[in-house]
Every structure is written in structure tokens, then in C-alpha cells.
Design a protein around this motif. Sequence first.
Motif, PDB file in Angstrom:
ATOM      1  N   ALA A 113     -33.171  87.743 -34.235  1.00 44.15           N
ATOM      2  CA  ALA A 113     -34.368  87.748 -35.069  1.00 44.15           C
ATOM      3  C   ALA A 113     -34.264  88.822 -36.148  1.00 44.15           C
ATOM      4  O   ALA A 113     -34.575  88.582 -37.322  1.00 44.15           O
ATOM      5  CB  ALA A 113     -35.609  87.988 -34.204  1.00 44.15           C
ATOM      6  N   ALA A 114     -33.788  90.015 -35.756  1.00 44.85           N
ATOM      7  CA  ALA A 114     -33.654  91.099 -36.720  1.00 44.85           C
ATOM      8  C   ALA A 114     -32.579  90.785 -37.748  1.00 44.85           C
ATOM      9  O   ALA A 114     -32.721  91.083 -38.943  1.00 44.85           O
ATOM     10  CB  ALA A 114     -33.338  92.404 -35.996  1.00 44.85           C
ATOM     11  N   GLN A 115     -31.492  90.162 -37.296  1.00 42.41           N
ATOM     12  CA  GLN A 115     -30.417  89.803 -38.226  1.00 42.41           C
ATOM     13  C   GLN A 115     -30.876  88.753 -39.230  1.00 42.41           C
ATOM     14  O   GLN A 115     -30.532  88.811 -40.415  1.00 42.41           O
ATOM     15  CB  GLN A 115     -29.197  89.288 -37.457  1.00 42.41           C
ATOM     16  CG  GLN A 115     -28.090  88.708 -38.329  1.00 42.41           C
ATOM     17  CD  GLN A 115     -27.400  89.742 -39.197  1.00 42.41           C
ATOM     18  OE1 GLN A 115     -27.727  90.932 -39.129  1.00 42.41           O
ATOM     19  NE2 GLN A 115     -26.452  89.314 -39.997  1.00 42.41           N
ATOM     20  N   ALA A 116     -31.655  87.797 -38.770  1.00 39.99           N
ATOM     21  CA  ALA A 116     -32.153  86.766 -39.684  1.00 39.99           C
ATOM     22  C   ALA A 116     -33.015  87.400 -40.769  1.00 39.99           C
ATOM     23  O   ALA A 116     -32.914  87.039 -41.946  1.00 39.99           O
ATOM     24  CB  ALA A 116     -32.949  85.719 -38.906  1.00 39.99           C
ATOM     25  N   ALA A 117     -33.843  88.361 -40.369  1.00 44.38           N
ATOM     26  CA  ALA A 117     -34.683  89.054 -41.347  1.00 44.38           C
ATOM     27  C   ALA A 117     -33.816  89.872 -42.302  1.00 44.38           C
ATOM     28  O   ALA A 117     -34.079  89.914 -43.513  1.00 44.38           O
ATOM     29  CB  ALA A 117     -35.681  89.955 -40.627  1.00 44.38           C
ATOM     30  N   TYR A 118     -32.780  90.501 -41.760  1.00 47.13           N
ATOM     31  CA  TYR A 118     -31.883  91.319 -42.586  1.00 47.13           C
ATOM     32  C   TYR A 118     -31.147  90.461 -43.609  1.00 47.13           C
ATOM     33  O   TYR A 118     -31.106  90.783 -44.794  1.00 47.13           O
ATOM     34  CB  TYR A 118     -30.891  92.046 -41.681  1.00 47.13           C
ATOM     35  CG  TYR A 118     -29.905  92.919 -42.428  1.00 47.13           C
ATOM     36  CD1 TYR A 118     -30.149  94.271 -42.613  1.00 47.13           C
ATOM     37  CD2 TYR A 118     -28.726  92.387 -42.932  1.00 47.13           C
ATOM     38  CE1 TYR A 118     -29.251  95.082 -43.293  1.00 47.13           C
ATOM     39  CE2 TYR A 118     -27.818  93.176 -43.624  1.00 47.13           C
ATOM     40  CZ  TYR A 118     -28.081  94.525 -43.791  1.00 47.13           C
ATOM     41  OH  TYR A 118     -27.186  95.310 -44.482  1.00 47.13           O
ATOM     42  N   GLU A 119     -30.561  89.363 -43.155  1.00 48.13           N
ATOM     43  CA  GLU A 119     -29.801  88.504 -44.070  1.00 48.13           C
ATOM     44  C   GLU A 119     -30.710  87.861 -45.109  1.00 48.13           C
ATOM     45  O   GLU A 119     -30.300  87.653 -46.259  1.00 48.13           O
ATOM     46  CB  GLU A 119     -29.031  87.448 -43.288  1.00 48.13           C
ATOM     47  CG  GLU A 119     -27.881  88.025 -42.482  1.00 48.13           C
ATOM     48  CD  GLU A 119     -26.957  86.958 -41.926  1.00 48.13           C
ATOM     49  OE1 GLU A 119     -27.241  85.756 -42.116  1.00 48.13           O
ATOM     50  OE2 GLU A 119     -25.955  87.333 -41.297  1.00 48.13           O
ATOM     51  N   SER A 144     -32.018  99.611 -33.335  1.00 48.72           N
ATOM     52  CA  SER A 144     -32.754 100.591 -34.130  1.00 48.72           C
ATOM     53  C   SER A 144     -32.175 100.684 -35.538  1.00 48.72           C
ATOM     54  O   SER A 144     -32.908 100.844 -36.518  1.00 48.72           O
ATOM     55  CB  SER A 144     -32.742 101.966 -33.443  1.00 48.72           C
ATOM     56  OG  SER A 144     -31.431 102.494 -33.369  1.00 48.72           O
ATOM     57  N   GLY A 145     -30.841 100.566 -35.649  1.00 49.97           N
ATOM     58  CA  GLY A 145     -30.209 100.597 -36.958  1.00 49.97           C
ATOM     59  C   GLY A 145     -30.627  99.421 -37.816  1.00 49.97           C
ATOM     60  O   GLY A 145     -30.932  99.565 -39.004  1.00 49.97           O
ATOM     61  N   LEU A 146     -30.648  98.251 -37.212  1.00 46.41           N
ATOM     62  CA  LEU A 146     -31.074  97.049 -37.936  1.00 46.41           C
ATOM     63  C   LEU A 146     -32.506  97.195 -38.446  1.00 46.41           C
ATOM     64  O   LEU A 146     -32.804  96.938 -39.614  1.00 46.41           O
ATOM     65  CB  LEU A 146     -30.980  95.847 -37.001  1.00 46.41           C
ATOM     66  CG  LEU A 146     -29.886  94.815 -37.239  1.00 46.41           C
ATOM     67  CD1 LEU A 146     -29.847  93.818 -36.093  1.00 46.41           C
ATOM     68  CD2 LEU A 146     -30.065  94.101 -38.560  1.00 46.41           C
ATOM     69  N   ARG A 147     -33.382  97.611 -37.557  1.00 49.49           N
ATOM     70  CA  ARG A 147     -34.795  97.692 -37.916  1.00 49.49           C
ATOM     71  C   ARG A 147     -35.059  98.764 -38.965  1.00 49.49           C
ATOM     72  O   ARG A 147     -35.855  98.562 -39.888  1.00 49.49           O
ATOM     73  CB  ARG A 147     -35.622  97.940 -36.655  1.00 49.49           C
ATOM     74  CG  ARG A 147     -35.675  96.710 -35.744  1.00 49.49           C
ATOM     75  CD  ARG A 147     -36.176  97.026 -34.368  1.00 49.49           C
ATOM     76  NE  ARG A 147     -36.322  95.820 -33.550  1.00 49.49           N
ATOM     77  CZ  ARG A 147     -36.448  95.820 -32.226  1.00 49.49           C
ATOM     78  NH1 ARG A 147     -36.444  96.972 -31.562  1.00 49.49           N
ATOM     79  NH2 ARG A 147     -36.576  94.683 -31.566  1.00 49.49           N
ATOM     80  N   SER A 148     -34.383  99.901 -38.844  1.00 49.02           N
ATOM     81  CA  SER A 148     -34.626 100.972 -39.811  1.00 49.02           C
ATOM     82  C   SER A 148     -34.063 100.619 -41.187  1.00 49.02           C
ATOM     83  O   SER A 148     -34.684 100.921 -42.213  1.00 49.02           O
ATOM     84  CB  SER A 148     -34.030 102.291 -39.311  1.00 49.02           C
ATOM     85  OG  SER A 148     -32.613 102.220 -39.254  1.00 49.02           O
ATOM     86  N   ARG A 149     -32.915  99.944 -41.218  1.00 47.68           N
ATOM     87  CA  ARG A 149     -32.293  99.619 -42.498  1.00 47.68           C
ATOM     88  C   ARG A 149     -32.976  98.450 -43.212  1.00 47.68           C
ATOM     89  O   ARG A 149     -32.782  98.258 -44.411  1.00 47.68           O
ATOM     90  CB  ARG A 149     -30.802  99.361 -42.290  1.00 47.68           C
ATOM     91  CG  ARG A 149     -30.025 100.653 -42.069  1.00 47.68           C
ATOM     92  CD  ARG A 149     -28.631 100.461 -41.531  1.00 47.68           C
ATOM     93  NE  ARG A 149     -27.802  99.605 -42.364  1.00 47.68           N
ATOM     94  CZ  ARG A 149     -26.551  99.264 -42.048  1.00 47.68           C
ATOM     95  NH1 ARG A 149     -26.002  99.731 -40.924  1.00 47.68           N
ATOM     96  NH2 ARG A 149     -25.854  98.487 -42.852  1.00 47.68           N
ATOM     97  N   LEU A 150     -33.804  97.706 -42.504  1.00 48.13           N
ATOM     98  CA  LEU A 150     -34.565  96.646 -43.149  1.00 48.13           C
ATOM     99  C   LEU A 150     -35.512  97.201 -44.212  1.00 48.13           C
ATOM    100  O   LEU A 150     -35.899  96.491 -45.134  1.00 48.13           O
ATOM    101  CB  LEU A 150     -35.371  95.864 -42.106  1.00 48.13           C
ATOM    102  CG  LEU A 150     -34.682  94.657 -41.469  1.00 48.13           C
ATOM    103  CD1 LEU A 150     -35.491  94.150 -40.281  1.00 48.13           C
ATOM    104  CD2 LEU A 150     -34.478  93.550 -42.487  1.00 48.13           C
TER     105      LEU A 150
END
Length: 210
Positions: A113-119, A144-150
Amino acid sequence: MSPHRSSGLPGSGAGAHAAAPVVTPERLNSATPGAAEAALLTCCGSLRWARRVAAHRPYPDLDALLAASDEAAYDLSPADLTEALAREPLDPPGPRWGAPRATYTAAHTALRAAQAAYESRFGHTFVICLDDVAPDEALDHLLSGLRSRLGNDPEEERAIAADELRRLARGRLTRLTLRRTGANTADIAADDATEPTRPPSRPDSPYVPV
């Protein structure tokens, strides 16, 4: 989603490639340009990076090789970075990291889910180097890295992704040239006339592009 996404199992699916060769600095120095580039492409998916590192051989030691890798990584153009990010393989965290299967399944759902939002926001795969993170902390660190870098703006995030790729290349080069135990002694043979357009799997690394 990344066009090189696999089924989620290491070494399987459309993104799988042959096992990365095992080399030493000496063998890398003596390899043909095409063979050296093919080996280097297992560490970073930018062809320009691989050609530049191969062109500056011979390297007296690993430190010199890593310095050349850093220099080439710092000079990646936007197109080079896009190429390298597009070639990052999927190697999701799982039991080999010591994560219980139930934890892995729940985390994998959150990661997707986080990756889809990131991409959707940045238009490229998320990459992070976890070489200095303990295996039992990797899943939390990744999420945490994914969410913070979004929350980054696109220009800032591409700069961070470029630095993560640089760190990943250093770790992969180190493992590629220093592995000894159980090493496959097959040559890093590649026909010098063959263009190395798709790299094999990366040397083992506790990082994940999801």
C-alpha cells in the motif's frame, strides 16, 4: 507498480535473472570490458555507471573500487538515475530476515500500500539501503522510511533515491568482490560484443525495493 515486479519470491517471476557472478578485484581488473560491465550491472543498473567504473580499471584494492563507484554514482544524470531505478529488482523481506510469517504477511500488505502511494507520487520504485540495519529491525525501518519519504517533494526524493542507490552499489560491490564461502567459481564470462542490457540478480543484500 514497477515494470520489473515479480511474484514477490526472491529469484522468481518476470524480474528474475541468473545468479550474480562471484569475482575478485583481480578478476574484475582482468575481465574484458563487456564482462566487467555485466558484473558491475549487478550492483547498479545504470549502464553509464557500469561503463565508467569498468573504464577506470585496474583498481589496486576494494577501497579504490568503492571510491570510483561513488564518483560515478554522484555523476548520474536524471536519465541514468531513471534507468537504474527501473532496473531495481523486487526482493521483499521475508523469513530469511528472521521475520515470523504472520508478521511478514501483515507487513507485506502495508508495504504494498505504501509503495503504491510512493510510485503514484514519484513515478519510480522506492529504494533504501538497509546494510547497517539489524535483520529484526529491517521491516520497521523499511516501512518508516517509505512513510516519511512520501512527504518529500519530487526533486528532494530523487536526490535521496540517488544516494540510496550509491550506498547500495557500495554494499553490492563489497559483497561481490569479497565473497569466498561456497563461491561459484564460474567465470564472469560475457562476450565482449554483447551489450549488457539487463543485469543478473544482485549480490545478497539486506535491502528492499518493494
